[in-house]
Design a protein around this motif. Structure first.
Motif, PDB file in Angstrom:
ATOM      1  N   VAL A 149       0.839  -1.198   0.000  1.00 18.17           N
ATOM      2  CA  VAL A 149       0.000   0.000   0.000  1.00 18.17           C
ATOM      3  C   VAL A 149       0.876   1.252   0.000  1.00 18.17           C
ATOM      4  N   LEU A 150       1.921   1.246   0.782  1.00 19.50           N
ATOM      5  CA  LEU A 150       2.831   2.387   0.843  1.00 19.50           C
ATOM      6  C   LEU A 150       3.495   2.627  -0.520  1.00 19.50           C
ATOM      7  N   LEU A 151       3.949   1.574  -1.153  1.00 20.84           N
ATOM      8  CA  LEU A 151       4.562   1.710  -2.481  1.00 20.84           C
ATOM      9  C   LEU A 151       3.557   2.219  -3.516  1.00 20.84           C
ATOM     10  N   LEU A 152       2.332   1.713  -3.458  1.00 20.30           N
ATOM     11  CA  LEU A 152       1.301   2.165  -4.400  1.00 20.30           C
ATOM     12  C   LEU A 152       0.973   3.638  -4.214  1.00 20.30           C
ATOM     13  N   VAL A 153       0.933   4.076  -2.982  1.00 20.20           N
ATOM     14  CA  VAL A 153       0.602   5.471  -2.704  1.00 20.20           C
ATOM     15  C   VAL A 153       1.645   6.404  -3.310  1.00 20.20           C
ATOM     16  N   PHE A 154       2.907   6.015  -3.316  1.00 19.25           N
ATOM     17  CA  PHE A 154       3.957   6.876  -3.840  1.00 19.25           C
ATOM     18  C   PHE A 154       4.271   6.631  -5.316  1.00 19.25           C
ATOM     19  N   ILE A 155       4.157   5.440  -5.788  1.00 22.96           N
ATOM     20  CA  ILE A 155       4.540   5.121  -7.173  1.00 22.96           C
ATOM     21  C   ILE A 155       3.390   5.329  -8.153  1.00 22.96           C
TER      22      ILE A 155
END
Length: 183
Positions: A14-20
């Motif tokens: 989720v963290l990666l999706l939010v930024f990428i």
């Protein structure tokens, strides 16, 4: 047996999706040219850079903004309409009028009698072949104080279309005059 429980990677995903994801979407929108920038000019910018030096001509009014119009061999009704709009646009500039000079570009075959008939006393400049070729089709061209041809307004047909284009030219000129540190 002491085994550690498997940790869930949901938080990391989720963290990666939010930024990428936003970066990937922005790249996609820009590469597919779905975004039309924040251009607010109403005229067409002249590219590549053209100036009086490129056209092998002296700047007739250095340090002043200019609006050029080429006077054709026969000034028909449409030409007279363009001259009228140029004159009215110049008057509408109000306090900025002293920073702008309308210039009628002529050659040996131009119909200069029409200027006397319409009582238009703008400056006249003899054009060389390069400038005359660029100003065909009754275009209006804005020139900055350094002699760069910046923006053009192609010929439109009809009184209402000419008035709308005159208003657009005034809006663009005011914006350029406001932002200009020269002239």
């Amino acid at each position: 047996m002491n085994s550690l429980p498997k940790k869930s990677n949901k938080a990391l995903i989720v963290l990666l999706l939010v930024f990428i994801l936003p970066v990937a979407l922005a790249k996609l929108v820009l590469s597919l040219e779905l975004y039309n920038g924040a251009a607010t000019n109403k005229g067409a910018l002249i590219t590549p850079e053209v100036n009086y030096a490129n056209l092998a001509m002296d700047n007739p009014k250095p340090h002043v903004w200019q609006v050029l119009f080429f006077l054709p061999e026969t000034c028909n009704e449409q030409c007279q309409e363009r001259l009228y709009i140029l004159h009215q646009s110049y008057i509408a500039l109000g306090k900025d009028r002293d920073r702008v000079t309308p210039i009628i570009v002529v050659n040996n075959s131009s119909d200069t009698k029409i200027l006397k008939q319409l009582n238009i006393g703008f400056d006249q400049v003899n054009a060389n072949q390069a400038l005359a070729t660029m100003l065909t089709e009754q275009r209006l061209v804005i020139v900055d104080p350094l002699g760069n041809l910046v923006m053009q307004y192609d010929n439109v047909i009809g009184h209402d279309a000419n008035i709308a284009q005159g208003k657009a030219m005034i809006a663009d000129l005011r914006k350029m005059l406001k932002l200009s540190r020269v002239g």
